[in-house]
Design a protein around this motif. Structure first.
Motif, PDB file in Angstrom:
ATOM      1  N   ALA A 140      34.282  -8.105 -98.909  1.00  0.00           N
ATOM      2  CA  ALA A 140      33.237  -7.726 -97.170  1.00  0.00           C
ATOM      3  C   ALA A 140      32.836  -6.747 -97.465  1.00  0.00           C
ATOM      4  CB  ALA A 140      34.644  -7.578 -96.468  1.00  0.00           C
ATOM      5  N   ASP A 141      31.482  -7.327 -95.945  1.00  0.00           N
ATOM      6  CA  ASP A 141      31.067  -6.545 -95.302  1.00  0.00           C
ATOM      7  C   ASP A 141      31.204  -6.605 -93.947  1.00  0.00           C
ATOM      8  OD1 ASP A 141      29.591  -4.437 -95.253  1.00  0.00           O
ATOM      9  OD2 ASP A 141      27.391  -5.404 -96.003  1.00  0.00           O
ATOM     10  N   ILE A 142      30.704  -5.286 -93.293  1.00  0.00           N
ATOM     11  CA  ILE A 142      30.529  -5.655 -92.147  1.00  0.00           C
ATOM     12  C   ILE A 142      29.680  -5.370 -91.208  1.00  0.00           C
ATOM     13  CG2 ILE A 142      32.168  -3.465 -91.653  1.00  0.00           C
ATOM     14  CD1 ILE A 142      33.646  -4.799 -89.568  1.00  0.00           C
ATOM     15  N   MET A 143      29.583  -5.935 -90.082  1.00  0.00           N
ATOM     16  CA  MET A 143      28.097  -5.382 -88.963  1.00  0.00           C
ATOM     17  C   MET A 143      28.537  -5.938 -87.713  1.00  0.00           C
ATOM     18  SD  MET A 143      24.949  -7.046 -91.279  1.00  0.00           S
ATOM     19  CE  MET A 143      26.408  -8.797 -91.266  1.00  0.00           C
ATOM     20  N   SER A 144      28.141  -4.381 -86.951  1.00  0.00           N
ATOM     21  CA  SER A 144      28.831  -4.976 -86.143  1.00  0.00           C
ATOM     22  C   SER A 144      27.590  -4.405 -84.525  1.00  0.00           C
ATOM     23  CB  SER A 144      29.636  -4.150 -85.226  1.00  0.00           C
ATOM     24  OG  SER A 144      29.064  -2.558 -84.969  1.00  0.00           O
ATOM     25  N   GLY A 145      27.847  -4.758 -82.996  1.00  0.00           N
ATOM     26  CA  GLY A 145      27.004  -4.201 -82.209  1.00  0.00           C
ATOM     27  C   GLY A 145      27.092  -4.565 -80.759  1.00  0.00           C
ATOM     28  N   PRO A 146      26.912  -4.601 -80.076  1.00  0.00           N
ATOM     29  CA  PRO A 146      27.549  -4.189 -78.907  1.00  0.00           C
ATOM     30  C   PRO A 146      28.797  -5.277 -77.916  1.00  0.00           C
ATOM     31  CG  PRO A 146      25.551  -3.622 -78.268  1.00  0.00           C
ATOM     32  CD  PRO A 146      25.832  -4.611 -79.320  1.00  0.00           C
ATOM     33  N   ASP A 147      28.503  -6.340 -78.498  1.00  0.00           N
ATOM     34  CA  ASP A 147      29.294  -7.282 -78.108  1.00  0.00           C
ATOM     35  C   ASP A 147      29.557  -8.479 -79.247  1.00  0.00           C
ATOM     36  OD1 ASP A 147      27.035  -8.714 -78.147  1.00  0.00           O
ATOM     37  OD2 ASP A 147      26.798  -8.637 -75.659  1.00  0.00           O
ATOM     38  N   TRP A 148      29.347  -7.685 -80.189  1.00  0.00           N
ATOM     39  CA  TRP A 148      29.443  -8.991 -81.587  1.00  0.00           C
ATOM     40  C   TRP A 148      30.504  -8.103 -83.100  1.00  0.00           C
ATOM     41  CZ3 TRP A 148      26.572  -8.090 -85.849  1.00  0.00           C
ATOM     42  CH2 TRP A 148      25.545  -6.823 -85.594  1.00  0.00           C
ATOM     43  N   VAL A 149      30.742  -8.667 -83.685  1.00  0.00           N
ATOM     44  CA  VAL A 149      31.245  -8.328 -85.122  1.00  0.00           C
ATOM     45  C   VAL A 149      30.983  -9.531 -85.930  1.00  0.00           C
ATOM     46  CG1 VAL A 149      33.095  -7.181 -86.314  1.00  0.00           C
ATOM     47  CG2 VAL A 149      32.291  -6.426 -84.192  1.00  0.00           C
ATOM     48  N   ILE A 150      30.084  -9.090 -87.290  1.00  0.00           N
ATOM     49  CA  ILE A 150      30.440 -10.048 -88.057  1.00  0.00           C
ATOM     50  C   ILE A 150      30.639 -10.070 -89.766  1.00  0.00           C
ATOM     51  CG2 ILE A 150      28.679 -11.517 -89.712  1.00  0.00           C
ATOM     52  CD1 ILE A 150      26.420 -10.971 -87.611  1.00  0.00           C
ATOM     53  N   LEU A 151      31.714 -10.707 -89.722  1.00  0.00           N
ATOM     54  CA  LEU A 151      32.609 -10.085 -91.181  1.00  0.00           C
ATOM     55  C   LEU A 151      31.934 -11.068 -92.136  1.00  0.00           C
ATOM     56  CD1 LEU A 151      34.745  -8.790 -92.644  1.00  0.00           C
ATOM     57  CD2 LEU A 151      36.299 -11.065 -92.611  1.00  0.00           C
ATOM     58  N   GLU A 152      31.673 -10.188 -93.343  1.00  0.00           N
ATOM     59  CA  GLU A 152      30.996 -11.145 -94.071  1.00  0.00           C
ATOM     60  C   GLU A 152      31.627 -11.010 -95.955  1.00  0.00           C
ATOM     61  OE1 GLU A 152      26.517 -11.298 -95.130  1.00  0.00           O
ATOM     62  OE2 GLU A 152      26.805 -10.344 -96.934  1.00  0.00           O
ATOM     63  N   TYR A 153      31.714 -12.810 -96.410  1.00  0.00           N
ATOM     64  CA  TYR A 153      32.497 -12.693 -97.697  1.00  0.00           C
ATOM     65  C   TYR A 153      31.636 -12.955 -98.842  1.00  0.00           C
ATOM     66  CZ  TYR A 153      37.451 -12.639 -95.438  1.00  0.00           C
ATOM     67  OH  TYR A 153      38.963 -11.901 -94.638  1.00  0.00           O
ATOM     68  N   ASN A 154      31.169 -12.132 -99.678  1.00  0.00           N
ATOM     69  CA  ASN A 154      30.607 -12.635-100.618  1.00  0.00           C
ATOM     70  C   ASN A 154      31.304 -12.783-102.184  1.00  0.00           C
ATOM     71  OD1 ASN A 154      28.035 -11.356 -99.194  1.00  0.00           O
ATOM     72  ND2 ASN A 154      29.365  -9.657 -99.216  1.00  0.00           N
ATOM     73  N   LYS A 155      30.490 -13.395-103.113  1.00  0.00           N
ATOM     74  CA  LYS A 155      30.752 -13.702-104.378  1.00  0.00           C
ATOM     75  C   LYS A 155      32.471 -14.949-104.426  1.00  0.00           C
ATOM     76  CE  LYS A 155      30.898  -9.098-106.023  1.00  0.00           C
ATOM     77  NZ  LYS A 155      30.962  -7.525-106.765  1.00  0.00           N
ATOM     78  N   GLY A 156      31.760 -15.929-103.474  1.00  0.00           N
ATOM     79  CA  GLY A 156      31.663 -16.725-103.984  1.00  0.00           C
ATOM     80  C   GLY A 156      31.501 -17.892-105.448  1.00  0.00           C
ATOM     81  N   ASP A 157      31.848 -19.381-104.876  1.00  0.00           N
ATOM     82  CA  ASP A 157      31.537 -20.003-106.196  1.00  0.00           C
ATOM     83  C   ASP A 157      30.648 -19.666-106.590  1.00  0.00           C
ATOM     84  OD1 ASP A 157      34.549 -19.952-106.863  1.00  0.00           O
ATOM     85  OD2 ASP A 157      34.773 -21.737-106.166  1.00  0.00           O
TER      86      ASP A 157
END
Length: 278
Positions: free
Chosen positions: A100-117
């Motif tokens: 998992a990885d994460i990025m954030s800003g003033p009014d948003w957050v992005i959760l990223e999942y990697n290493k899928g099929d």
């Protein structure tokens, strides 16, 4: 008593063994800066929740730092699972919780999942031969008016040679910046006005009672320091005249009478001599 306590310890230990792996959640090893920690704190409320999203051909099970599908025969590391609508047996792992990885800003957050099929015919990487692994990006948007947290499939970006991903959007108030509490209080000027009117009311009431019952005053004479307040306007005018005016006051004009010495001798001859006796 000791037996009951021992049973409680054994049950607690078994609970940790069974559910401990599922409750570890996401570990964001790539980002250790303050922004990532802030985004992780915003995401804390949503951890453990599951969402469903659909597009034309597939449905998606999404878990927020928790397994997307909680069944015994399903991998507990799956963060996002893609299911074919026409054939539910055809599934693809879009992203894993352990990557998992994460990025954030003033009014948003992005959760990223990697290493899928891995992909099939597209997203073959920079060399055009090595297939890429699927990845999911879950974007949480601040929305204070969102009645329900619903996941939406925005796009599947698979037209690139690399960095392909599935993009999901969830509107929620959990990632909104917390507004400071507004405390309603009195300003210094308001406090001074309140104190002034309170003192004036006490002065007027106490003075009237004193003049009425001690000095036996009647009518307007009951007002404390009445003569001062009657002359108050004149005192203000005198003070303003003293402070604000810089020119000297004009001296009153004096009018002098005309003396005999200022009169010239008359040119008319004296004609009264005939009145004298001869």
């Amino acid at each position: 008593m000791m037996r009951a306590f021992s049973i409680f310890l054994i049950l607690s230990f078994l609970t940790v063994l069974v559910f401990g792996a599922d409750q570890k959640g996401c570990t964001f090893s790539k980002h250790l800066d303050s922004k990532a920690k802030k985004g992780e704190a915003q995401l804390e409320v949503l951890k453990g929740k599951r969402f469903k999203a659909t597009d034309k051909y597939y449905s998606y099970d999404i878990g927020i730092c928790s397994p997307a599908v909680d069944t015994e025969d399903t991998d507990k590391d799956i963060g996002v699972l893609q299911v074919n609508k026409t054939d539910p047996s055809q599934t693809k792992i879009v992203g894993r919780i352990s990557s998992a990885d994460i990025m954030s800003g003033p009014d948003w957050v992005i959760l990223e999942y990697n290493k899928g099929d891995t992909y099939g015919s597209h997203c073959r990487g920079e060399d055009g031969n090595t297939p890429e692994q699927r990845r999911a990006r879950i974007m949480f948007i601040c929305d204070m008016s969102a009645p329900d947290e619903v996941a939406t499939v925005l796009e599947e970006q698979n037209n690139k040679t690399d960095a392909c991903y599935y993009l999901f959007e969830i509107n929620t108030a959990a990632v909104c910046k917390k507004q400071p509490l507004i405390t309603v209080g009195l300003s210094v000027g308001s406090i001074l006005l309140i104190v002034f009117f309170c003192v004036a009311a006490v002065y007027l009431l106490a003075g009237c009672l004193y003049n009425r019952f001690v000095m036996h005053a009647k009518g307007m004479e009951q007002i404390p320091n009445l003569s001062f307040w009657e002359d108050f306007g004149n005192l203000e005018a005198d003070g303003c005249d003293l402070v604000c005016r810089s020119r000297k006051s004009r001296q009153p004009r004096t009018y002098k009478g005309i003396g005999d010495d200022q009169l010239g001798e008359s040119d008319t001859p004296n004609t009264d001599e005939h009145l004298l006796p001869m």
